[in-house]
Write a protein that holds these residues in place. Structure first.
Motif, short mmCIF file in Angstrom:
data_model
loop_
_atom_site.label_atom_id
_atom_site.label_comp_id
_atom_site.label_asym_id
_atom_site.label_seq_id
_atom_site.Cartn_x
_atom_site.Cartn_y
_atom_site.Cartn_z
N ARG A 1 26.20 53.37 -6.93
CA ARG A 1 26.39 54.57 -6.11
C ARG A 1 27.59 54.39 -5.18
O ARG A 1 28.45 55.28 -5.08
CB ARG A 1 25.12 54.80 -5.28
N LEU B 1 30.82 54.55 -7.19
CA LEU B 1 31.11 55.90 -7.68
C LEU B 1 31.55 56.81 -6.53
O LEU B 1 32.45 57.62 -6.70
CB LEU B 1 29.90 56.48 -8.41
N VAL C 1 35.08 58.86 -6.43
CA VAL C 1 35.17 60.31 -6.22
C VAL C 1 36.09 60.60 -5.04
O VAL C 1 36.92 61.51 -5.09
CB VAL C 1 33.76 60.91 -5.98
N LEU D 1 27.01 63.41 -16.47
CA LEU D 1 28.21 62.72 -15.97
C LEU D 1 29.21 62.44 -17.08
O LEU D 1 30.41 62.58 -16.89
CB LEU D 1 27.81 61.42 -15.26
N LEU E 1 32.50 55.34 -15.25
CA LEU E 1 31.05 55.35 -15.02
C LEU E 1 30.43 53.97 -15.24
O LEU E 1 29.21 53.81 -15.14
CB LEU E 1 30.38 56.37 -15.95
N LEU F 1 22.79 62.31 -10.10
CA LEU F 1 22.17 61.01 -9.78
C LEU F 1 21.22 61.08 -8.59
O LEU F 1 20.45 60.15 -8.34
CB LEU F 1 23.25 59.97 -9.49
N ARG G 1 29.92 66.28 -7.65
CA ARG G 1 30.10 65.76 -9.01
C ARG G 1 29.10 64.66 -9.38
O ARG G 1 28.89 64.37 -10.55
CB ARG G 1 31.53 65.20 -9.17
N LEU G 2 28.53 64.03 -8.34
CA LEU G 2 27.56 62.95 -8.62
C LEU G 2 26.12 63.40 -8.42
O LEU G 2 25.19 62.61 -8.56
CB LEU G 2 27.85 61.75 -7.70
N SER G 3 25.94 64.69 -8.14
CA SER G 3 24.60 65.17 -7.80
C SER G 3 23.54 64.92 -8.88
O SER G 3 22.36 64.80 -8.54
CB SER G 3 24.63 66.65 -7.40
N TRP H 1 25.83 63.54 -0.86
CA TRP H 1 26.20 63.29 -2.25
C TRP H 1 27.32 64.22 -2.67
O TRP H 1 27.19 65.44 -2.54
CB TRP H 1 24.99 63.51 -3.16
#
Ligand SMILES: [Zn+2]
Ligand SMILES: [Zn+2]
Ligand SMILES: [Zn+2]
Ligand SMILES: [Zn+2]
Lengths: 107, 107
Positions: A90, A93, A97, B93, B14, A17, A13-15, A10
């Motif tokens: 996911r 995103l 990223v 986010l 997002l 989630l 920045r998306l952690s 992961w």
């Protein structure tokens, strides 16, 4: 080692989630729920195949050990829809990223 | 008008998560599930208070009209956990997106 992991790491920045991701996984196979079934008496959920296999061996919930038989299992369809939507989000995103410039300090 | 909206607009980057957000909302009040209850016979979910109020008026699922009485409702606790984690992730986010420089072309 890294190549053997079934899931990409992961991005930091998306952690946030990651917690949601964990909740959408079956406690028997650790994959996303595949035809999610709920045990109504304890509210625990598993993949249909995973829990049916388990119950053929022991008639209890693998998590809390409440007594349960196969006919008591009920579909939890919203979890299937959530798995599908979350997995797709996911992937989109992750791609965003990868495509976007790193923030400094790197996160 | 904008000030009257209870939720902030979703940043374009997002937007893949919007579908997940929608799935975590009750079809009666349109808020995130608050003590989610599942109707085992049809797999539809509502807030505990929303569906109990509805059933006191009409003993059927508001979505698919299957016959249902209050004692048949079961907790769907994973949805409560998902609402909590998703809401927290969403807020983190949103903040990250506000703090990070816009990508060009703007998305
Ligand atoms: Zn499983
Ligand atoms: Zn259990
Ligand atoms: Zn509601
Ligand atoms: Zn229904």
């Amino acid at each position: 080692m890294a190549l053997a992991l079934p899931e990409p790491r992961w991005p930091e920045r998306l952690s946030p989630l990651k917690v949601v991701d964990d909740l959408l996984r079956c406690g028997i196979c650790f994959e996303y729920f595949n035809i999610a079934m709920i045990i109504p008496q304890c509210s625990h959920n598993y993949c249909s195949l995973c829990i049916r296999k388990f119950l053929s061996y022991k008639t209890q919930c693998p998590t809390c050990r409440v007594a349960v038989t196969e006919p008591e299992l009920k579909n939890n369809r919203l979890l299937d829809d959530l798995v599908k939507s979350f997995n797709s989000a996911r992937q989109q995103l992750f791609q965003l990223v990868l495509d976007s410039p790193p923030v400094s300090p790197p996160m």
